[in-house]
Design an enzyme around this catalytic site. Structure first.
Site, mmCIF file in Angstrom:
data_model
loop_
_atom_site.group_PDB
_atom_site.id
_atom_site.type_symbol
_atom_site.label_atom_id
_atom_site.label_comp_id
_atom_site.label_asym_id
_atom_site.label_seq_id
_atom_site.Cartn_x
_atom_site.Cartn_y
_atom_site.Cartn_z
ATOM 1 N N GLN A 270 15.423 2.460 32.201
ATOM 2 C CA GLN A 270 15.938 3.149 33.186
ATOM 3 C C GLN A 270 16.042 2.446 34.584
ATOM 4 O O GLN A 270 17.033 2.658 35.297
ATOM 5 C CB GLN A 270 14.594 4.267 33.624
ATOM 6 C CG GLN A 270 14.948 5.474 34.546
ATOM 7 C CD GLN A 270 15.983 6.479 33.736
ATOM 8 O OE1 GLN A 270 16.061 6.433 32.461
ATOM 9 N NE2 GLN A 270 16.804 6.938 34.472
ATOM 10 N N GLU B 87 1.274 0.365 10.245
ATOM 11 C CA GLU B 87 -0.341 0.199 10.374
ATOM 12 C C GLU B 87 -1.059 1.370 10.680
ATOM 13 O O GLU B 87 -2.114 1.138 11.254
ATOM 14 C CB GLU B 87 -0.694 -1.280 10.901
ATOM 15 C CG GLU B 87 0.013 -2.109 9.865
ATOM 16 C CD GLU B 87 0.171 -3.461 10.333
ATOM 17 O OE1 GLU B 87 -0.760 -4.106 11.311
ATOM 18 O OE2 GLU B 87 1.171 -4.427 10.276
ATOM 19 N N GLY C 279 19.351 0.593 33.580
ATOM 20 C CA GLY C 279 20.438 1.589 33.584
ATOM 21 C C GLY C 279 21.597 1.220 32.429
ATOM 22 O O GLY C 279 21.022 0.678 31.373
ATOM 23 N N GLY C 280 22.845 1.102 32.900
ATOM 24 C CA GLY C 280 23.736 0.744 31.743
ATOM 25 C C GLY C 280 23.412 -0.892 31.217
ATOM 26 O O GLY C 280 23.716 -1.148 30.017
ATOM 27 N N LEU D 15 0.994 -1.118 0.091
ATOM 28 C CA LEU D 15 -0.008 -0.084 0.140
ATOM 29 C C LEU D 15 0.842 1.336 -0.033
ATOM 30 O O LEU D 15 0.585 2.197 -0.908
ATOM 31 C CB LEU D 15 -1.160 0.128 1.216
ATOM 32 C CG LEU D 15 -1.763 1.174 1.397
ATOM 33 C CD1 LEU D 15 -2.759 1.145 0.507
ATOM 34 C CD2 LEU D 15 -2.395 1.265 2.762
ATOM 35 N N THR D 16 1.789 1.432 0.855
ATOM 36 C CA THR D 16 2.349 2.721 1.192
ATOM 37 C C THR D 16 3.415 2.917 0.024
ATOM 38 O O THR D 16 4.085 2.230 -0.905
ATOM 39 C CB THR D 16 3.361 2.407 2.444
ATOM 40 O OG1 THR D 16 2.425 2.238 3.498
ATOM 41 C CG2 THR D 16 4.202 3.794 2.901
HETATM 42 N N1 COS Z 1 -13.283 0.793 7.184
HETATM 43 C C1 COS Z 1 -13.985 0.809 5.751
HETATM 44 N N2 COS Z 1 -14.248 1.874 5.034
HETATM 45 C C2 COS Z 1 -13.643 2.805 5.625
HETATM 46 C C3 COS Z 1 -12.614 2.794 6.606
HETATM 47 C C4 COS Z 1 -12.759 1.596 7.366
HETATM 48 N N3 COS Z 1 -12.036 1.814 8.666
HETATM 49 N N4 COS Z 1 -12.477 3.943 6.940
HETATM 50 C C5 COS Z 1 -12.481 4.930 6.031
HETATM 51 N N5 COS Z 1 -13.647 4.180 4.893
HETATM 52 C C6 COS Z 1 -14.219 4.692 3.780
HETATM 53 C C7 COS Z 1 -14.733 5.644 4.256
HETATM 54 O O1 COS Z 1 -16.324 5.186 4.584
HETATM 55 C C8 COS Z 1 -15.132 6.533 2.875
HETATM 56 O O2 COS Z 1 -15.972 5.803 1.992
HETATM 57 P P1 COS Z 1 -17.117 6.601 1.127
HETATM 58 O O3 COS Z 1 -16.223 7.638 0.519
HETATM 59 O O4 COS Z 1 -17.574 5.673 0.027
HETATM 60 O O5 COS Z 1 -17.985 7.138 1.947
HETATM 61 C C9 COS Z 1 -13.836 6.260 2.268
HETATM 62 O O6 COS Z 1 -12.945 5.015 2.970
HETATM 63 C C10 COS Z 1 -12.939 7.495 2.574
HETATM 64 O O7 COS Z 1 -12.744 7.779 3.916
HETATM 65 P P2 COS Z 1 -12.245 9.308 4.692
HETATM 66 O O8 COS Z 1 -12.721 10.282 3.645
HETATM 67 O O9 COS Z 1 -12.589 9.212 6.066
HETATM 68 O O10 COS Z 1 -10.316 8.743 4.190
HETATM 69 P P3 COS Z 1 -9.300 9.957 4.367
HETATM 70 O O11 COS Z 1 -8.694 9.936 3.210
HETATM 71 O O12 COS Z 1 -9.815 11.098 5.124
HETATM 72 O O13 COS Z 1 -8.514 9.014 5.357
HETATM 73 C C11 COS Z 1 -7.477 8.022 6.967
HETATM 74 C C12 COS Z 1 -8.597 8.450 6.477
HETATM 75 C C13 COS Z 1 -6.488 8.919 7.397
HETATM 76 C C14 COS Z 1 -8.065 7.452 8.624
HETATM 77 C C15 COS Z 1 -6.831 6.859 6.273
HETATM 78 O O14 COS Z 1 -6.330 7.463 5.228
HETATM 79 C C16 COS Z 1 -5.780 5.934 7.066
HETATM 80 O O15 COS Z 1 -6.125 5.107 7.961
HETATM 81 N N6 COS Z 1 -4.430 6.234 6.775
HETATM 82 C C17 COS Z 1 -3.401 5.474 7.530
HETATM 83 C C18 COS Z 1 -3.073 4.510 6.327
HETATM 84 C C19 COS Z 1 -2.031 3.613 6.977
HETATM 85 O O16 COS Z 1 -2.351 3.025 8.279
HETATM 86 N N7 COS Z 1 -1.074 3.360 6.658
HETATM 87 C C20 COS Z 1 -0.031 2.501 7.287
HETATM 88 C C21 COS Z 1 0.730 1.658 5.988
HETATM 89 S S1 COS Z 1 0.145 0.006 5.718
HETATM 90 S S2 COS Z 1 1.351 -1.072 6.691
#
Ligand code: COS
Length: 395
Positions: free
Chosen positions: A351, A379, A354-355, A128-129
């Protein structure tokens, strides 16, 4: 030390994990902590975790899993992490990366991939990232364009657990088509997931390059990779679920995975406490064991309270997941609190020691310190968990 179990089946899992750790993890723990060579991924241990049924423990029986509850799974994670967080991560990543296929894959996809992932025969990665899409996961720059019967994929991923060694990717990207190119469509709705068979006979397929990220602070038994895609062709039938639903798949997967990270936090925090108690009883200072001093007792007391609270939050989230309830709020609360508790406890353990805590040849505290830190980052960072919590309770 006795741990609090809310289900009698948890004790059996703890015992299994402890026996496994003694036999397979403890003899190699130190050596794995110092590996950096990509060819030296802890493959033997990964295969043993698969053979023991740990990677697939909560996967459906009909797909080769153990059919256990999520509560039992996170108990396994907690206990493995108590013994070695990095070794535990091998198992947790296998589970995380298979989850989207179990819950969103077609029957053919499930049958084709899940049993092999559950048994450890193949290594999956959750991809994903990106360099510009970490916390802002919807901002995917890796793209796929449909060309006949294939998607053509271009882009770059980073910080992918097992990305350098994986056979199979669950890959998130932005699908470019007439619908998603509409500027009115929100970024989250452009995200799509594909299943990518990254290797054939152990060799990367054309269009994929990987690199192992070096100089990682902790969690060294599990490798972390960077991945590049250059006109990679992925068959159309490898679309996971539906186009444009990838963000939901990722978020849903991360909800479950965050309980696992919370359990990692509980496990490592408990280890820090147990090591501190043992040390405080035997370390003599000013003529008596340091455990007799209130300064130390208060640290131990604070650690124990936080651990119990973190454990209960973690078990609650897992029980809600098992019950089929919505648990986005509870998993974020558990992850935030348990990983910050781990930080607190490992810091106090340092803490107290210590060492003898700071220098790795004397105790395990130095390793706990390095392994713990990423739990507040991966995550979903602590800041993202706070966003999710506030968003849920204030809406
Ligand atoms: N489960 C299912 N759907 C979800 C959800 C969840 N937990 N959270 C959000 N959604 C859905 C929302 O319902 C929304 O759907 P609709 O647009 O159809 O209504 C959509 O996803 C977008 O949601 P939202 O607008 O809240 O998303 P954002 O872009 O604002 O992002 C965060 C929300 C910041 C919470 C999200 O991007 C996040 O968790 N980021 C971190 C990612 C992460 O953990 N990365 C680590 C790498 S993976 S090891």
């Amino acid at each position: 030390m006795n741990r609090y179990n809310i289900d009698p089946r948890q004790e059996a899992i703890r015992q299994m994990a402890a026996d496994f750790a003694k036999k397979y993890i403890e003899p190699v723990s130190k050596e794995l902590d110092h590996r950096e060579d990509p060819d030296r991924f802890a493959m033997d241990l990964y295969k043993q975790l698969g053979k023991a049924g740990f990677i697939g423990i909560n996967m459906p029986k009909e797909l080769g899993g153990g059919g256990r509850s999520n509560l039992e799974y996170i108990t396994l994670i907690e206990e493995l992490c108590y013994h070695d967080a990095a070794a535990c991560l091998l198992c947790a990543v296998g589970e995380l990366a298979t989850y989207p296929i179990i819950y969103f894959g077609s029957e053919e996809q499930k049958k084709k991939y899940v049993p092999k992932c559950a048994s450890g025969e193949i290594i999956p990665a959750f991809v994903l990232t990106e360099p510009s899409a970490g916390s802002d996961a919807a901002n995917q720059q890796t793209t796929a364009v449909l060309d006949g019967d294939h998607y053509v994929v271009n882009g770059e991923k980073i910080f992918i657990m097992h990305g350098d060694v994986a056979d199979l990717f669950v890959l998130f990207l932005r699908l470019k088509d007439s619908a998603t190119e509409d500027p009115g469509v929100k970024a989250a709705h452009k995200v799509t997931a594909l299943i990518v068979e990254a290797r054939q006979n152990g060799q990367l397929v054309p269009g994929i390059r990987v690199k192992t990220l070096k100089k990682k602070m902790g969690m060294r038994a599990a490798t972390t990779g960077r991945i590049w895609f250059e006109n990679l062709r992925v068959p159309k039938e490898n679309l996971l679920y539906e186009a444009g639903k990838g963000f939901r798949i990722a978020m849903n997967t991360l909800d479950g995975a965050r309980i696992g990270v919370a359990a990692q936090g509980v496990g490592i925090a408990q280890r820090a406490l147990d090591e501190s108690i043992a040390y405080a009883k035997k370390r003599i200072c000013f003529g008596s064991p340091i455990g007799k001093f209130q300064a130390i007792q208060w640290m131990i007391a604070d650690m124990s309270c936080r651990i119990e609270a973190a454990r209960l939050l973690t078990y609650k989230a897992a029980q809600m997941q098992d019950a089929g309830e919505k648990f986005s709020l509870e998993c974020a609360q558990a992850k935030l609190y348990a990983t910050e508790t781990a930080n607190f406890c490992v810091d106090r353990a340092m803490q107290i020691h210590g060492g003898y805590g700071y220098i790795g040849e004397f105790s395990v505290i130095e390793k706990l310190y390095r392994d713990q830190r990423v739990m507040e980052i991966y995550e979903g960072t602590s800041e993202i968990q706070r966003l999710v919590i506030a968003g849920n309770i204030m809406k």
